[in-house]
Design an enzyme around this catalytic site. Structure first.
Site, mmCIF file in Angstrom:
data_model
loop_
_atom_site.group_PDB
_atom_site.id
_atom_site.type_symbol
_atom_site.label_atom_id
_atom_site.label_comp_id
_atom_site.label_asym_id
_atom_site.label_seq_id
_atom_site.Cartn_x
_atom_site.Cartn_y
_atom_site.Cartn_z
ATOM 1 N NE ARG A 81 -2.357 1.102 3.654
ATOM 2 C CZ ARG A 81 -3.029 0.835 4.764
ATOM 3 N NH1 ARG A 81 -4.289 0.460 4.708
ATOM 4 N NH2 ARG A 81 -2.464 0.946 5.943
ATOM 5 C CE LYS A 177 -2.085 4.568 6.789
ATOM 6 N NZ LYS A 177 -3.176 5.234 7.473
HETATM 7 C C1 LIG Z 1 -8.608 6.501 6.603
HETATM 8 C C2 LIG Z 1 -8.266 5.124 7.065
HETATM 9 N N1 LIG Z 1 -9.100 4.101 6.773
HETATM 10 C C3 LIG Z 1 -8.832 2.831 7.163
HETATM 11 C C4 LIG Z 1 -7.689 2.533 7.894
HETATM 12 C C5 LIG Z 1 -7.420 1.113 8.309
HETATM 13 O O1 LIG Z 1 -6.301 0.593 7.638
HETATM 14 P P1 LIG Z 1 -5.345 -0.499 8.302
HETATM 15 O O2 LIG Z 1 -6.183 -1.670 8.596
HETATM 16 O O3 LIG Z 1 -4.336 -0.785 7.252
HETATM 17 O O4 LIG Z 1 -4.787 0.104 9.530
HETATM 18 C C6 LIG Z 1 -6.799 3.566 8.224
HETATM 19 C C7 LIG Z 1 -5.581 3.289 8.968
HETATM 20 O O5 LIG Z 1 -4.543 3.136 8.449
HETATM 21 C C8 LIG Z 1 -7.083 4.883 7.786
HETATM 22 O O6 LIG Z 1 -6.251 5.882 8.074
#
Ligand SMILES: Cc1ncc(COP(=O)(O)O)c(C=O)c1O
Length: 326
Positions: A81, A177
């Protein structure tokens, strides 16, 4: 007051950075910076130059993985990612192998056996313009820290959330991200101002998006696990893994099916269970959304089963763990 501001020596700066940290409760164990070319363990030295474009323009990306019982969980999916985010942000990265090695080495030097690994890439230093300076060197940072602490109440009683009044990010920014988390921050602050635990983004068509830093999933009255499509929200590594593992719950008869599709808010609110999922919250039940009590208002069995699936995977998932060579 302004007359007392003077030019500081290097020693003054170090003293001030130390004093700042003494006055704050920080749980940072180790920080790698490509600007510094190594790792520091003194939180006073975990600094980044002001003209780094991640600081003053938000031209940076990040990701977070977990350390559990001295092992790094699911690093490869987080790196995938991170690499996708870098491409969308026109950021240059070290090679995947180099990033993996730096993450593992920084984890080892931290001595931390439980906690979080957050890492960032930025376009670097060299000017205060918008696009990177001609001689800018892209930078990479890794922080090992204690992780975010959520109240036990979230898990025992369930979280209470609200539909945020802040607009959801357009898809390109939602799936990347980047360090532009202003909407996510404002949404969480708004929820706290209302005495609630978090907010939920809803898209223009009235479908469920995600939480501030977590995804959300639902269980219908008929036992179907539902999750929004990933085109308009962040591809959470935790929920993606859980959607794979959930086939075990189908085999065990705990749920009937797993469906990833658009979820209109009214349908979501009528669910038997709702949960928030992410690498810092793990799996937490939601028992109230706006004025609507979810299900019977208590944490439900599927949410519990999902949390157990994740905990088991974090401890013993095949191919999911990297031993930290402390
Ligand atoms: C906006 C957002 N959605 C979803 C997630 C959940 O992602 P993950 O399971 O990779 O932590 C995160 C965290 O990283 C986030 O910042």
């Amino acid at each position: 007051m302004a007359e007392s501001i003077g030019v500081l020596t290097r020693e003054d700066v170090l003293d001030s950075l130390k004093n700042l940290r003494q006055a704050q409760e920080v749980d940072y164990s180790a920080f790698y910076s490509s600007h510094l070319g190594g790792v520091v363990t003194d939180p006073a030295l975990m600094v980044i130059p002001f003209d780094d474009h991640m600081v003053h323009r938000g031209h940076g990306i990040f990701d977070t993985a977990a350390i559990i019982e001295g092992k790094i969980y699911d690093l490869e999916n987080h790196l995938d990612r991170f690499i996708r985010s870098a491409e969308a942000s026109k950021l240059e990265l070290p090679s995947r192998e180099e990033m993996r090695e730096i993450v593992i080495r920084t984890s080892a030097l931290s001595g931390r056996r439980e906690g979080s690994i957050r890492y960032w890439a930025s376009s670097g230093t060299g000017n205060l313009g918008l696009i990177p300076a001609g001689d800018a060197k892209p930078a990479f940072f890794v922080m090992i820290f204690g992780g975010l602490d959520y109240p036990e109440r979230y898990y025992a009683e369930g979280m209470r959330v609200m539909t945020t009044t802040y607009p959801i990010k357009p898809p390109l920014y939602a799936v990347t991200k980047s360090t532009n988390y202003l909407p996510n921050t404002l949404m969480q602050m708004e929820a706290k101002e209302h005495g609630l635990d978090n907010g939920i983004f809803v898209d223009e068509a009235g479908n469920v998006g995600e939480g501030s830093n977590m995804n959300c999933a639902f269980v219908t009255a008929g036992g179907v696990l539902r999750h929004p499509r990933f085109e308009n929200i962040l591809s959470g590594c935790t929920v993606k893994r859980l959607l794979e593992l959930a086939s075990r719950l189908v085999d065990q008869g705990v749920i009937k099916d797993v469906v990833v599709d658009d979820i209109p808010v009214a349908e979501a609110k009528a669910s038997a269970e709702m949960m928030l999922i992410g690498s810092s919250i793990y799996v937490a039940p939601v028992t109230q959304w706006d004025d609507q009590v979810i299900g019977d208002g208590k944490p439900g069995p599927v949410t519990k089963a999902m949390r157990e699936l994740l905990e088991e995977d974090m401890r013993s998932g095949e191919g999911m763990l990297i031993d930290v060579p402390y």
